[in-house]
Design an enzyme around this catalytic site. Structure first.
Site, PDB file in Angstrom:
ATOM      1  N   ASN A   7       0.824  -1.046  -0.050  1.00  0.00           N
ATOM      2  CA  ASN A   7       0.084  -0.047  -0.079  1.00  0.00           C
ATOM      3  C   ASN A   7       0.918   1.249   0.037  1.00  0.00           C
ATOM      4  OD1 ASN A   7      -1.611   1.985   0.470  1.00  0.00           O
ATOM      5  ND2 ASN A   7      -2.690   1.096   2.431  1.00  0.00           N
ATOM      6  N   LYS A  14       3.058   0.840   3.383  1.00  0.00           N
ATOM      7  CA  LYS A  14       2.789  -0.142   4.159  1.00  0.00           C
ATOM      8  C   LYS A  14       3.036  -1.657   3.219  1.00  0.00           C
ATOM      9  CE  LYS A  14      -0.972   2.020   6.759  1.00  0.00           C
ATOM     10  NZ  LYS A  14      -2.331   2.113   6.778  1.00  0.00           N
ATOM     11  N   ASN A 208      -7.031   8.091   8.572  1.00  0.00           N
ATOM     12  CA  ASN A 208      -6.711   9.334   8.071  1.00  0.00           C
ATOM     13  C   ASN A 208      -7.701   9.879   7.086  1.00  0.00           C
ATOM     14  OD1 ASN A 208      -4.212  10.116   9.417  1.00  0.00           O
ATOM     15  ND2 ASN A 208      -3.044   8.373   7.950  1.00  0.00           N
ATOM     16  N   ARG A 238      -8.946  16.843   5.548  1.00  0.00           N
ATOM     17  CA  ARG A 238      -9.853  17.288   4.178  1.00  0.00           C
ATOM     18  C   ARG A 238     -11.239  17.488   5.047  1.00  0.00           C
ATOM     19  NH1 ARG A 238      -9.446  11.456   1.305  1.00  0.00           N
ATOM     20  NH2 ARG A 238      -7.728  11.018   2.675  1.00  0.00           N
ATOM     21  N   GLY A 329     -11.551   4.851  14.399  1.00  0.00           N
ATOM     22  CA  GLY A 329     -12.853   3.919  14.785  1.00  0.00           C
ATOM     23  C   GLY A 329     -12.619   2.761  15.782  1.00  0.00           C
ATOM     24  N   GLU A 381      -7.173  -4.282   5.546  1.00  0.00           N
ATOM     25  CA  GLU A 381      -7.171  -4.320   4.097  1.00  0.00           C
ATOM     26  C   GLU A 381      -6.140  -5.027   3.175  1.00  0.00           C
ATOM     27  OE1 GLU A 381      -7.033   0.116   5.161  1.00  0.00           O
ATOM     28  OE2 GLU A 381      -8.227   0.430   3.278  1.00  0.00           O
TER      29      GLU A 381
HETATM   30  P1  AMP Z   1      -5.361   4.783   9.707  1.00  0.00           P
HETATM   31  O1  AMP Z   1      -5.672   5.522   8.328  1.00  0.00           O
HETATM   32  O2  AMP Z   1      -6.519   3.806   9.610  1.00  0.00           O
HETATM   33  O3  AMP Z   1      -3.706   4.158   9.816  1.00  0.00           O
HETATM   34  O4  AMP Z   1      -5.697   5.594  11.007  1.00  0.00           O
HETATM   35  C1  AMP Z   1      -4.739   6.873  11.286  1.00  0.00           C
HETATM   36  C2  AMP Z   1      -5.338   7.635  12.194  1.00  0.00           C
HETATM   37  O5  AMP Z   1      -5.786   6.975  13.400  1.00  0.00           O
HETATM   38  C3  AMP Z   1      -4.044   8.528  12.891  1.00  0.00           C
HETATM   39  O6  AMP Z   1      -4.028   9.700  12.175  1.00  0.00           O
HETATM   40  C4  AMP Z   1      -4.647   8.929  14.325  1.00  0.00           C
HETATM   41  O7  AMP Z   1      -5.613  10.068  14.126  1.00  0.00           O
HETATM   42  C5  AMP Z   1      -5.853   7.594  14.497  1.00  0.00           C
HETATM   43  N1  AMP Z   1      -5.479   7.091  15.657  1.00  0.00           N
HETATM   44  C6  AMP Z   1      -4.427   6.000  15.769  1.00  0.00           C
HETATM   45  N2  AMP Z   1      -4.179   5.160  17.073  1.00  0.00           N
HETATM   46  C7  AMP Z   1      -5.211   6.215  17.772  1.00  0.00           C
HETATM   47  C8  AMP Z   1      -5.546   6.051  18.983  1.00  0.00           C
HETATM   48  N3  AMP Z   1      -5.111   5.329  19.717  1.00  0.00           N
HETATM   49  N4  AMP Z   1      -6.703   7.020  19.486  1.00  0.00           N
HETATM   50  C9  AMP Z   1      -7.134   7.662  18.706  1.00  0.00           C
HETATM   51  N5  AMP Z   1      -6.685   7.900  17.511  1.00  0.00           N
HETATM   52  C10 AMP Z   1      -5.851   6.944  16.975  1.00  0.00           C
END
Ligand code: AMP
Length: 394
Positions: A7, A14, A208, A238, A329, A381
């Site tokens: 990715n 990743k 993100n 965004r 989430g 994913e």
């Molecule tokens: P993703 O795109 O699924 O990798 O999500 C990344 C985003 O998840 C990061 O920019 C954080 O804002 C949020 N995130 C990751 N870990 C945590 C956490 N423990 N608590 C709250 N937000 C988190």
């Protein structure tokens, strides 16, 4: 068979090596902040956990380093390049050209390039990952899994914008939808878990990028991201939904160029624009300290998600489950609590102590009386990409 999933994003790659059909993860990791002074690589196998910095100036350096780790006699997981049998790539925008996972050839690459104008933050970097992988794994099949594919079932009524028809017929300006690989994966897991024959599910992907999908009997019927991944929910940087007249006002009255506004709405807005922070962890820390911008931003964020829950429950005429997934989430009990409060009219009741539990597995955080199940499901994913790539060979 080993499938390497890649990715490739704007500043990160990743990767995950997955043995199929056992679904065993043989290695995984990420190179982050590529090209910056903070560039770092993390690489994990079941016997090793490595963090490295340095020598990660470009995507090419980074992927080359990953491949040399894969092949390393001590740290590696393969003996030779040919032990990787397929490379599966995440590609964000496949337009109307791809409703399924596809073997990559020159024509597919050309299409991915064409759709870069619709996903400028993603497609060019996805394509770069493909070109690098072709170079590093020259005789290995490369497969593209499109984020848009799952949403090809969205009916015309939700797909068309109310602009003159020729923009739809001649220019394919319509809702495409994104994060499809994640929404598909978590909704299938929910359907299995709840043992539902017929189902009405809202999947909420908060990472993100953030999006929601209305899913009936496993099929996407509406989605919060549209022609590009910019509408709907409030994201890291965004804006999500805004009145489009704001764009004209900024250009005509405030002296911004169209490019400035595009940049502003994609890279400087959302939670970043509201608080100065992109990462929800920093914003939550701000809430704890009483930072009023952070408190209001969390409220605006939760409010927007609630509005979409209401609208999707109404178009589906019912609701069996809502799913929280992705970085925010899965981890932010604070946001989940704010979203699920005062939704008893819809039969949604959160169990506050279950909501605070931390687990890496699928879990239910609703009360026993809640009509609607509230599920937290870790997205995967990479596994979904490996599964789809593997199915292509069967
Ligand atoms: P993703 O795109 O699924 O990798 O999500 C990344 C985003 O998840 C990061 O920019 C954080 O804002 C949020 N995130 C990751 N870990 C945590 C956490 N423990 N608590 C709250 N937000 C988190």
């Amino acid at each position: 068979m080993n499938i390497l999933v890649i990715n490739s994003g704007s500043s990160s790659i990743k990767f995950q090596g997955i043995e199929m059909p056992s679904e065993k993860v043989i290695c995984k990791g990420i190179v982050e902040q590529i090209g910056s002074a903070n560039a770092r690589l993390s690489y994990n196998t079941n016997h090793i956990n490595i963090q490295e910095t340095g020598g990660l100036e470009t995507h090419k350096d980074s992927l080359q380093r990953v491949v040399s780790l894969l092949l390393d006699p001590e740290k590696g997981v393969i003996k030779q390049i040919s032990d990787i049998h397929m490379v599966g790539h995440r590609v964000v925008h496949g337009g109307n050209s791809f409703s399924k996972t596809t073997i990559i050839n020159a024509e597919v690459k050309e299409k991915i390039k064409q759709y870069a104008s619709l996903a400028p933050l993603h497609n060019p970097h996805n394509l770069q990952g493909i070109l690098l992988a072709e170079h590093l794994f020259p005789s290995v099949k490369q497969v593209a899994v499109f984020d848009t594919a799952f949403h090809q079932t969205i009916p015309l009524v939700a797909q068309k914008y109310a602009i003159p028809n020729m923009f739809f017929t001649e220019h394919q300006i319509q809702v495409y939808g994104f994060h499809g690989t994640s929404h598909k994966y978590v909704s299938e897991r929910a359907i299995d878990y709840l043992k539902l024959e017929k189902s009405k599910i809202i999947s909420i992907h908060l990472g993100n990028g953030c999006s929601m999908t209305a899913i009936v009997d496993g099929k996407s019927i509406d989605h919060s991201l549209g022609f590009t991944p910019s509408t709907g929910l409030i994201m890291g940087s965004r804006s999500g939904d805004i009145d489009h007249s704001i764009i004209f006002y900024m250009v005509n009255n405030l002296g911004y160029s169209v490019n400035d506004v595009e940049n502003l709405l994609n890279k400087e807005s959302g939670m970043l624009g509201l608080t100065g922070y992109n990462d929800l962890r920093d914003i939550q820390a701000g809430v704890e300290k009483g930072n009023t911008n952070c408190i209001l931003a969390m409220e605006i964020n939760a409010y927007r998600i609630k509005k979409y829950i209401g609208s999707y429950a109404s178009i589906m005429n019912g609701l069996d489950a809502i799913i929280f997934t992705a970085g925010i989430g899965e981890n932010s009990s604070m946001l989940r609590k704010m979203v699920c409060s005062n939704l008893d009219y819809l039969g949604i009741a959160i169990d506050h102590s279950k909501n605070e539990e931390v687990a890496k597995e699928i879990r239910e955080i609703n009360t026993s009386l809640s009509k609607v199940k509230i599920l937290v499901i870790p997205t995967n994913e990479e596994l979904e990409i490996a599964k789809q790539a593997y199915e292509l060979l069967e």
